[in-house]
Design an enzyme around this catalytic site. Sequence first.
Site, PDB file in Angstrom:
ATOM      1  N   LYS A   1       0.850  -1.205   0.000  1.00 43.49           N
ATOM      2  CA  LYS A   1       0.000   0.000   0.000  1.00 43.49           C
ATOM      3  C   LYS A   1       0.880   1.247   0.000  1.00 43.49           C
ATOM      4  O   LYS A   1       2.099   1.154   0.242  1.00 43.49           O
ATOM      5  CB  LYS A   1      -0.906  -0.011   1.231  1.00 43.49           C
ATOM      6  CG  LYS A   1      -0.173   0.056   2.568  1.00 43.49           C
ATOM      7  CD  LYS A   1      -1.123  -0.192   3.737  1.00 43.49           C
ATOM      8  CE  LYS A   1      -0.376  -0.195   5.064  1.00 43.49           C
ATOM      9  NZ  LYS A   1      -1.224  -0.617   6.187  1.00 43.49           N
TER      10      LYS A   1
ATOM     11  N   ARG B   1     -10.180   0.644  15.918  1.00 45.65           N
ATOM     12  CA  ARG B   1     -10.105   1.519  14.757  1.00 45.65           C
ATOM     13  C   ARG B   1     -11.129   1.014  13.748  1.00 45.65           C
ATOM     14  O   ARG B   1     -12.164   1.623  13.564  1.00 45.65           O
ATOM     15  CB  ARG B   1      -8.681   1.506  14.183  1.00 45.65           C
ATOM     16  CG  ARG B   1      -8.438   2.512  13.083  1.00 45.65           C
ATOM     17  CD  ARG B   1      -7.018   2.453  12.559  1.00 45.65           C
ATOM     18  NE  ARG B   1      -6.675   1.151  11.951  1.00 45.65           N
ATOM     19  CZ  ARG B   1      -5.562   0.912  11.290  1.00 45.65           C
ATOM     20  NH1 ARG B   1      -4.656   1.868  11.134  1.00 45.65           N
ATOM     21  NH2 ARG B   1      -5.327  -0.273  10.763  1.00 45.65           N
TER      22      ARG B   1
ATOM     23  N   TYR C   1      18.918  28.897   7.444  1.00 40.58           N
ATOM     24  CA  TYR C   1      17.724  29.619   7.894  1.00 40.58           C
ATOM     25  C   TYR C   1      17.706  29.753   9.418  1.00 40.58           C
ATOM     26  O   TYR C   1      17.968  28.792  10.142  1.00 40.58           O
ATOM     27  CB  TYR C   1      16.467  28.884   7.460  1.00 40.58           C
ATOM     28  CG  TYR C   1      16.136  29.078   6.006  1.00 40.58           C
ATOM     29  CD1 TYR C   1      15.851  30.355   5.503  1.00 40.58           C
ATOM     30  CD2 TYR C   1      16.111  28.001   5.132  1.00 40.58           C
ATOM     31  CE1 TYR C   1      15.547  30.536   4.167  1.00 40.58           C
ATOM     32  CE2 TYR C   1      15.803  28.174   3.789  1.00 40.58           C
ATOM     33  CZ  TYR C   1      15.520  29.449   3.311  1.00 40.58           C
ATOM     34  OH  TYR C   1      15.228  29.626   1.991  1.00 40.58           O
TER      35      TYR C   1
ATOM     36  N   MET D   1      14.526  23.515   1.852  1.00 38.13           N
ATOM     37  CA  MET D   1      13.657  22.825   0.905  1.00 38.13           C
ATOM     38  C   MET D   1      14.437  21.931  -0.055  1.00 38.13           C
ATOM     39  O   MET D   1      14.042  20.802  -0.341  1.00 38.13           O
ATOM     40  CB  MET D   1      12.829  23.848   0.113  1.00 38.13           C
ATOM     41  CG  MET D   1      11.758  23.219  -0.755  1.00 38.13           C
ATOM     42  SD  MET D   1      10.862  24.404  -1.762  1.00 38.13           S
ATOM     43  CE  MET D   1       9.843  25.223  -0.557  1.00 38.13           C
TER      44      MET D   1
HETATM   45  C1  LIG Z   1      -0.440  -1.555   6.907  1.00 39.35           C
HETATM   46  C2  LIG Z   1      -1.020  -2.787   7.479  1.00 39.35           C
HETATM   47  C3  LIG Z   1      -0.201  -3.904   7.716  1.00 39.35           C
HETATM   48  C4  LIG Z   1       1.314  -3.864   7.592  1.00 39.35           C
HETATM   49  O1  LIG Z   1       1.828  -3.285   8.776  1.00 39.35           O
HETATM   50  P1  LIG Z   1       3.400  -3.245   9.053  1.00 39.35           P
HETATM   51  O2  LIG Z   1       3.494  -2.715  10.446  1.00 39.35           O
HETATM   52  O3  LIG Z   1       3.974  -2.302   8.071  1.00 39.35           O
HETATM   53  O4  LIG Z   1       3.904  -4.620   8.908  1.00 39.35           O
HETATM   54  C5  LIG Z   1      -0.813  -5.070   8.138  1.00 39.35           C
HETATM   55  N1  LIG Z   1      -2.160  -5.134   8.326  1.00 39.35           N
HETATM   56  C6  LIG Z   1      -2.960  -4.075   8.137  1.00 39.35           C
HETATM   57  C7  LIG Z   1      -4.412  -4.206   8.373  1.00 39.35           C
HETATM   58  C8  LIG Z   1      -2.426  -2.862   7.719  1.00 39.35           C
HETATM   59  O5  LIG Z   1      -3.219  -1.814   7.549  1.00 39.35           O
END
Ligand SMILES: *Cc1c(COP(=O)(O)O)cnc(C)c1O
Length: 359
Positions: free
Chosen positions: A34, A131, A252, A300
């Site tokens: 993701k 969540r 800066y 930047m």
């Molecule tokens: C992002 C996510 C993971 C992966 O988590 P990591 O800590 O990066 O291994 C696993 N399960 C769910 C539901 C997630 O949203």
Amino acid sequence: MTRPSKATIDLTALRANYLWGRSQQTGKAFAVVKANAYGHGAVACAQALADIADGFAVAFCAEALELRNAGITNPILILEGCFDLDEIRLAQQHTLWVAIHQESQIQDLENTSLSANTLHVWLKVDSGMHRAGFAPQEVQAAHARLKKCQAVASITLMSHFASSDEPDKRTTLKQIDTFEEATRGLPGIRSLSNSGAVLAWPQAARDWARLGILLYGADPLPQPTAQLIPVMTLQSEVFAERWLEPGESIGYGGRFVTDAKTRVGLVAIGYADGYPRQVPSGTPVSVDGALTRIIGRVSMDMITIDLTSHPSAGIGSQVELWGKQIDINMIARAAGTISYELLCNVKRVPKVYVGDIAV
Ligand SMILES: *Cc1c(COP(=O)(O)O)cnc(C)c1O
């Protein structure tokens, strides 16, 4: 010469991390790609893992379709599930597995005619993170309703941990118990572990692990235990240098003032590239393989580093901001954040893929 800044992505390391992560337990493992593979490039990473990965996991439908359009045929799980019926149809069409975490998603399935036995759903149990997911006392009913939906081909039970990267906290064990209690007697395979759980909580191992940050070689535990290989190296070069007298300020706000004669190297990387502006003077960087420090504010497009004790370094010297020499967790701590956020934020610099991808 073009600006020498880049993120080098080591696909051999990515494959090694995946195989190592999966080998830590008996089940299968998703490679979680993701958020553009945590900033590493989702399509390139998925292609590099396609012949070994049991499946991929993404956050939402469009991320999955990007992989399908690139020719990825492995199973893909959508962790956030579908947002509406159109997405459910797309999921069906492209054989995507979908998380079901709330009432409205079950209703969508109940109220629509979709082809029978086409949808693999992952029923999300809220075992304590609070969540997403069904409360423990709602799980059996949710499962029974899904089972009645014609379109549903299989139901997998999943949950997610709030604190698996904290080995001293008992809440992960409590979540496992809550999950077991809530799903007692239900058939179907199970998935609990993220990276932290794979590394610290073997009790959580079930049929599928979901490997995220560990794929990218950033150990999420406070005391790293694993032989993970950093996948991304954020790097640039020194492209100017100057001597400053004692008592002169840099950058800066003039926050850093030299206490001695100081040789300053100017490096072509900044917060617009995703290097965090929050890090203070003293934050480590490597120059031609040797350790030195940032002095002055991150701007930047540039940072300034101390070359006083590195007489052979100068214009053209290689600078690593994080990677195999500089642990990204150190930079994350200095910035008051976690490696995940730094990696996701990398932008503007070109990504260069290296390593032999055996496909
Ligand atoms: C992002 C996510 C993971 C992966 O988590 P990591 O800590 O990066 O291994 C696993 N399960 C769910 C539901 C997630 O949203």
